[in-house]
Design an enzyme around this catalytic site. Structure first.
Site, mmCIF file in Angstrom:
data_model
loop_
_atom_site.group_PDB
_atom_site.id
_atom_site.type_symbol
_atom_site.label_atom_id
_atom_site.label_comp_id
_atom_site.label_asym_id
_atom_site.label_seq_id
_atom_site.Cartn_x
_atom_site.Cartn_y
_atom_site.Cartn_z
ATOM 1 N N HIS A 23 0.838 -1.207 0.000
ATOM 2 C CA HIS A 23 0.000 0.000 0.000
ATOM 3 C C HIS A 23 0.867 1.248 0.000
ATOM 4 O O HIS A 23 0.664 2.174 -0.788
ATOM 5 C CB HIS A 23 -0.930 0.003 1.215
ATOM 6 C CG HIS A 23 -1.868 1.170 1.245
ATOM 7 N ND1 HIS A 23 -1.488 2.413 1.703
ATOM 8 C CD2 HIS A 23 -3.164 1.282 0.869
ATOM 9 C CE1 HIS A 23 -2.511 3.250 1.609
ATOM 10 N NE2 HIS A 23 -3.540 2.593 1.111
ATOM 11 N N GLU A 60 1.224 4.041 -2.784
ATOM 12 C CA GLU A 60 1.246 5.389 -2.227
ATOM 13 C C GLU A 60 2.497 5.579 -1.384
ATOM 14 O O GLU A 60 2.437 5.546 -0.159
ATOM 15 C CB GLU A 60 -0.003 5.638 -1.368
ATOM 16 C CG GLU A 60 -1.319 5.500 -2.118
ATOM 17 C CD GLU A 60 -2.521 5.679 -1.201
ATOM 18 O OE1 GLU A 60 -2.331 6.014 -0.017
ATOM 19 O OE2 GLU A 60 -3.649 5.474 -1.679
#
Length: 308
Positions: free
Chosen positions: A178, A209
């Site tokens: 993530h 991200e």
């Protein structure tokens, strides 16, 4: 001086015990310390997912494995993702936040709580969980939180052993996490570095991200000259990010660059060996109490022995 002796003795015992209980820990079995009306419970904490298929294979599977490891102990679960709780609630599937479950356990008379999160890195999710615990800690006799999947260098080594089983040297394997925009993203770079240090030059880590980004990963991939790619979620569940960002965006972007891409749509939590790594954290925390920095400084001040 008379009052100092028992304190000195206690601190020396802590120093000696921590040497056998892992760095910064002392042996203290949470279940053996129960007295009178004390009650202990295990709380499994997950980010959560709205996907029923992956939930059964990951979250539910880990919960069952934890219950099997501690068969006589009450086990509850909590989700941290508010949006997941809301969407599941709309479908009649009730999940609770950690604060709500802890409040219920308190009401039911539980005094000792052992928490194990299915979090990957020591980042914002762990920080949020720790804040939740601090708010209610005084209401219980003891609360302990197990480490995320990746915490110590040994954790990284164990995960790498699992990830690199039966891999093909002519194929590029890309684990996609993530990610985060703060300093905690360095943990993904650490995993990538350790993979290379262990000789797995065909293995790469990227994040949706954070750092390493897709472009950072792609630079290394191009240098490897490998054209066959396997994309794997570095996530506990293969949910929204895995199905949208990895299986679609990352796959399409790599195929446009001429790579042959396979997506392994499987969360880390589906792997029994990864589940066992979480259980090992839970077992360790059940038998050891962490010695905080204030205690360590007190030990050093009295004994002159620095705890590493």
């Amino acid at each position: 001086m008379k009052n100092l002796f028992p304190i000195l003795l206690m601190l020396i015992i802590m120093v000696n015990a921590s040497a056998h209980g892992g760095k910064n820990h002392e042996h203290a079995n949470i279940f053996e310390n129960l007295q009178g009306n004390n009650k202990a419970a295990i709380l499994m904490v997950h980010f959560g997912t709205t996907h029923d298929d992956t939930r059964a294979l990951t979250i539910d599977a880990l919960n069952k494995k934890a219950q099997a490891e501690f068969p006589g102990v009450e086990l509850r679960e909590a989700y941290t993702a508010r949006i997941v709780i809301k969407r599941l609630g709309e479908r009649g599937i009730i999940k609770q936040k950690p604060q709500d479950v802890l409040a219920q356990l308190k009401k039911e008379g539980y005094t000792h709580i052992l928490i194990q999160p299915s979090i990957i890195i020591d980042g914002v999710e762990m920080e949020s969980l720790q804040k939740d615990v601090v708010e209610v800690q005084s209401q219980f006799k003891e609360i302990r939180i197990g480490d995320p999947l990746l915490y110590s260098p040994e954790d990284y080594e164990k995960l790498i052993d699992v990830l690199t089983k039966n891999i093909d040297s002519e194929t590029a394997y890309i684990w996609v996490g993530h990610g985060t925009y703060d300093s905690n993203t360095a943990q993904y770079a650490m995993l990538d570095y350790m993979l290379k240090a262990r000789g797995h030059t065909n293995c790469f880590v990227g994040t949706i991200e954070g750092y390493p980004s897709f472009d950072d990963m792609h630079q290394q991939l191009k240098a490897s000259r490998l054209k066959k790619v396997v994309l794997v979620p570095l996530m506990f569940v293969a949910g929204e990010h895995a199905k949208n960002d990895i299986a679609e965006d990352w796959k399409n972007d790599l195929e446009k660059e001429g790579y042959s891409v396979e997506v392994k749509m499987e969360g880390l939590g589906q792997n029994p060996e990864v589940q066992d790594l979480y259980i090992s954290h839970l077992k360790f925390k059940s038998a050891h109490r962490k010695i905080g920095i204030i205690e360590k400084k007190a030990i050093y001040e009295v004994t002159g022995e620095k705890m590493e």
